[in-house]
Design a protein around this motif. Structure first.
Motif, PDB file in Angstrom:
ATOM      1  N   THR A  61       0.842  -1.196   0.000  1.00  0.00           N
ATOM      2  CA  THR A  61       0.000   0.000   0.000  1.00  0.00           C
ATOM      3  C   THR A  61       0.875   1.244   0.000  1.00  0.00           C
ATOM      4  N   PRO A  62       0.737   2.116  -0.985  1.00  0.00           N
ATOM      5  CA  PRO A  62       1.544   3.351  -0.997  1.00  0.00           C
ATOM      6  C   PRO A  62       1.208   4.241   0.198  1.00  0.00           C
ATOM      7  N   GLY A  63       2.242   4.828   0.785  1.00  0.00           N
ATOM      8  CA  GLY A  63       2.047   5.770   1.884  1.00  0.00           C
ATOM      9  C   GLY A  63       2.176   5.193   3.267  1.00  0.00           C
ATOM     10  N   VAL A  64       2.289   3.868   3.400  1.00  0.00           N
ATOM     11  CA  VAL A  64       2.411   3.278   4.732  1.00  0.00           C
ATOM     12  C   VAL A  64       3.719   3.723   5.393  1.00  0.00           C
ATOM     13  N   PHE A  65       4.790   3.810   4.631  1.00  0.00           N
ATOM     14  CA  PHE A  65       6.090   4.221   5.158  1.00  0.00           C
ATOM     15  C   PHE A  65       6.397   5.669   4.786  1.00  0.00           C
ATOM     16  N   ARG A  66       5.365   6.494   4.609  1.00  0.00           N
ATOM     17  CA  ARG A  66       5.573   7.912   4.293  1.00  0.00           C
ATOM     18  C   ARG A  66       6.290   8.613   5.437  1.00  0.00           C
ATOM     19  N   HIS A  67       5.883   8.358   6.680  1.00  0.00           N
ATOM     20  CA  HIS A  67       6.531   8.927   7.861  1.00  0.00           C
ATOM     21  C   HIS A  67       7.378   7.830   8.506  1.00  0.00           C
ATOM     22  N   LEU A  68       8.687   7.993   8.463  1.00  0.00           N
ATOM     23  CA  LEU A  68       9.603   6.964   8.959  1.00  0.00           C
ATOM     24  C   LEU A  68      10.464   7.543  10.078  1.00  0.00           C
ATOM     25  N   ASP A  69      10.257   7.056  11.278  1.00  0.00           N
ATOM     26  CA  ASP A  69      11.025   7.481  12.451  1.00  0.00           C
ATOM     27  C   ASP A  69      11.958   6.348  12.859  1.00  0.00           C
ATOM     28  N   LEU A  70      13.260   6.561  12.672  1.00  0.00           N
ATOM     29  CA  LEU A  70      14.257   5.531  12.952  1.00  0.00           C
ATOM     30  C   LEU A  70      14.990   5.773  14.271  1.00  0.00           C
ATOM     31  N   THR A  71      14.526   6.716  15.073  1.00  0.00           N
ATOM     32  CA  THR A  71      15.262   7.064  16.288  1.00  0.00           C
ATOM     33  C   THR A  71      15.294   5.933  17.306  1.00  0.00           C
ATOM     34  N   HIS A  72      14.312   5.014  17.262  1.00  0.00           N
ATOM     35  CA  HIS A  72      14.265   3.930  18.247  1.00  0.00           C
ATOM     36  C   HIS A  72      14.490   2.559  17.612  1.00  0.00           C
ATOM     37  N   VAL A  73      14.911   2.530  16.365  1.00  0.00           N
ATOM     38  CA  VAL A  73      15.220   1.261  15.713  1.00  0.00           C
ATOM     39  C   VAL A  73      16.605   0.790  16.185  1.00  0.00           C
ATOM     40  N   LYS A  74      16.678  -0.408  16.739  1.00  0.00           N
ATOM     41  CA  LYS A  74      17.930  -0.886  17.340  1.00  0.00           C
ATOM     42  C   LYS A  74      19.056  -0.995  16.329  1.00  0.00           C
ATOM     43  N   THR A  75      18.746  -1.482  15.128  1.00  0.00           N
ATOM     44  CA  THR A  75      19.812  -1.662  14.135  1.00  0.00           C
ATOM     45  C   THR A  75      20.339  -0.341  13.604  1.00  0.00           C
ATOM     46  N   ALA A  76      19.617   0.773  13.846  1.00  0.00           N
ATOM     47  CA  ALA A  76      20.074   2.078  13.385  1.00  0.00           C
ATOM     48  C   ALA A  76      20.891   2.816  14.427  1.00  0.00           C
ATOM     49  N   GLN A  77      20.948   2.287  15.654  1.00  0.00           N
ATOM     50  CA  GLN A  77      21.677   2.951  16.729  1.00  0.00           C
ATOM     51  C   GLN A  77      23.176   2.805  16.513  1.00  0.00           C
ATOM     52  N   PRO A  78      23.951   3.865  16.796  1.00  0.00           N
ATOM     53  CA  PRO A  78      25.415   3.759  16.680  1.00  0.00           C
ATOM     54  C   PRO A  78      25.956   2.781  17.700  1.00  0.00           C
ATOM     55  N   GLU A  79      26.883   1.949  17.263  1.00  0.00           N
ATOM     56  CA  GLU A  79      27.458   0.943  18.141  1.00  0.00           C
ATOM     57  C   GLU A  79      28.495   1.559  19.062  1.00  0.00           C
ATOM     58  N   THR A  80      28.679   0.962  20.210  1.00  0.00           N
ATOM     59  CA  THR A  80      29.712   1.421  21.137  1.00  0.00           C
ATOM     60  C   THR A  80      31.083   0.996  20.644  1.00  0.00           C
ATOM     61  N   GLY A  81      32.092   1.663  21.180  1.00  0.00           N
ATOM     62  CA  GLY A  81      33.454   1.369  20.730  1.00  0.00           C
ATOM     63  C   GLY A  81      33.859  -0.063  20.987  1.00  0.00           C
ATOM     64  N   LYS A  82      33.414  -0.639  22.124  1.00  0.00           N
ATOM     65  CA  LYS A  82      33.791  -2.010  22.462  1.00  0.00           C
ATOM     66  C   LYS A  82      33.202  -2.996  21.467  1.00  0.00           C
ATOM     67  N   GLU A  83      31.905  -2.768  21.095  1.00  0.00           N
ATOM     68  CA  GLU A  83      31.259  -3.678  20.161  1.00  0.00           C
ATOM     69  C   GLU A  83      31.926  -3.622  18.797  1.00  0.00           C
ATOM     70  N   ILE A  84      32.314  -2.398  18.382  1.00  0.00           N
ATOM     71  CA  ILE A  84      32.959  -2.257  17.077  1.00  0.00           C
ATOM     72  C   ILE A  84      34.312  -2.956  17.079  1.00  0.00           C
ATOM     73  N   ASP A  85      35.075  -2.762  18.141  1.00  0.00           N
ATOM     74  CA  ASP A  85      36.398  -3.369  18.201  1.00  0.00           C
ATOM     75  C   ASP A  85      36.305  -4.892  18.164  1.00  0.00           C
ATOM     76  N   ASN A  86      35.399  -5.485  18.927  1.00  0.00           N
ATOM     77  CA  ASN A  86      35.255  -6.930  18.936  1.00  0.00           C
ATOM     78  C   ASN A  86      34.838  -7.458  17.572  1.00  0.00           C
ATOM     79  N   ASP A  87      33.913  -6.748  16.927  1.00  0.00           N
ATOM     80  CA  ASP A  87      33.442  -7.185  15.620  1.00  0.00           C
ATOM     81  C   ASP A  87      34.571  -7.163  14.602  1.00  0.00           C
TER      82      ASP A  87
END
Length: 415
Positions: A61-87
């Protein structure tokens, strides 16, 4: 033979056609467009995973994702330095040698965008909220200038790892005179304010104030300092280049001393950080007050929070009922004419400091700042015991006649 009469109650079976399910309600386009924008992205994905019908409804359906708020999406959150280093250690120890700064900091968001693009959903996004996330200037350049994006309202308040100089260049490039027809698609940019607090973190009083519009439409309902975050000086020229094309959550000062003023001054442009009403003497402003009915929407300040049910500049700049016209001014245009206590000010035509016998702005208390005579008379007193000057506001335990004499002469006399 006795006959017993038995009364039995039979339940009327409800036919399936008489039921109104959630799916039937959401199939109504009016209900769909006024309901789904309030759901978080995780809620939409979970709803689509319930059955095949909902999956088709959400993703097709067109328009379902017209307003997209990614502020609380876990995969969009910046990773901490420790997690990045381990990865990096466990997957590829030499990966850092091939990562650019943009790849390193915008990786989480680019992963989300890649998923949306694979499902052909990114082209439907018109309002994109990225407050508080790790957003680079290169990513903003793509969102603003890439024709594959259709983002009309972008919010990047309190983002991390933003090169403001490159962001200004991207905005200036998008608004160049030789731009393609229909560009830029972006019409509203939230950047200078602070990101909105979560509703569950607000007190009941703050929530009630927000609902009534007093907090959301601050430019129109309260006077004083509107922009508290520090602003780099080059932003004024950027807003001047985008004038009439892109609206911001800040506006330019129209004081008579500036070149962009209707009165044609000589000083360079500056961003307004204060909203003041009419002059305390004449009730007007030399450049004219900003009116929501006559000023173009692209020249009005964007109001917080960003609208949910619309992606238009008109919806983002229209204040609630009861608004009052104001004059946007920078600090230099209010110097020695503005009272920080009661927010009264005097225009250039009514008061030129110093003016004997006219309105006087002075500093009698370092904490209070520059105040008018009325506020000074109300808050600054002289102790009848030690004869020292003191401030009723910043000397706890003091009265109208006596100061709490911890140290003699703590208050300041008028400068």
């Amino acid at each position: 033979m006795n006959q017993a009469i038995v009364h039995t109650t039979t339940r009327v079976e409800i036919q399936p056609s008489d039921l109104t399910t959630l799916f039937d309600a959401l199939c109504n386009s009016l209900v769909l467009r006024n309901t789904l924008p309030y759901l978080p992205v995780s809620g939409l994905v979970n709803l689509a995973s319930t059955c095949r019908d909902f999956r088709y409804l959400i993703y097709q359906t067109p328009g379902v994702f017209r307003h997209l708020d990614l502020t609380h999406v876990k995969t969009a959150q910046p990773e901490t330095g420790k997690e990045i280093d381990n990865d990096l250690v466990w997957h590829n120890v030499n990966l850092l040698d091939y990562l650019t700064e943009d790849d390193f900091y915008s990786g989480p968001l680019r992963g989300v965008f890649s998923t949306l693009r694979q499902r052909d959903l990114l082209r439907d996004v018109q309002s994109l909220i990225l407050d508080g996330l790790s957003v680079t200037a290169e990513m903003c350049h793509e969102i603003i200038n890439d024709p594959s994006y259709n983002v009309r309202l972008l919010s990047i308040r309190d983002v991390k790892h933003m090169n403001q100089g490159k962001l200004r260049s991207a905005l200036t490039y998008a608004c160049r005179s030789s731009r393609p027809e229909g560009m830029p698609k972006l019409k509203a940019l939230y950047f200078f304010g602070s990101k909105d607090a979560d509703w569950n973190q607000k007190s009941q009083k703050a929530l009630t104030s927000s609902i009534q519009g007093q907090e959301a439409d601050a430019w129109w309902f309260r006077k004083g300092r509107m922009v508290s975050n520090p602003i780099e000086g080059d932003w004024a020229n950027c807003l001047l280049a985008c004038n009439g094309l892109i609206a911001f959550d800040a506006v330019l000062c129209q004081g008579p001393r500036h070149q962009n003023s209707p009165l044609g001054g000589t000083c360079s442009a500056a961003i307004a950080t204060f909203a003041v009403g009419g002059c305390a003497s004449c009730g007007e402003s030399p450049e004219g007050l900003m009116d929501a009915r006559t000023t173009p929407h692209s020249c009005l300040p964007l109001l917080s929070p960003p609208p949910i049910l619309s992606s238009s500049v008109q919806a983002a700049t229209t204040p609630a009922q009861g608004w009052k016209a104001f004059a946007p001014r920078c600090a230099d245009c209010l110097r020695e004419r503005y009272c920080v206590c009661c927010n009264k000010w005097w225009c250039e035509a009514c008061y030129q400091a110093p003016a004997p016998g006219g309105p006087r702005i002075s500093r009698s208390c370092w904490e209070c700042g520059s105040n008018c005579d009325e506020c000074i008379e109300r808050t600054q007193k002289y102790c009848k015991k030690c004869c020292g000057g003191y401030c009723l506001i910043h000397n706890e335990g003091s009265s109208d006649n006596f100061v709490r004499c911890v140290s003699r002469g703590r208050g300041l006399t008028r400068l």
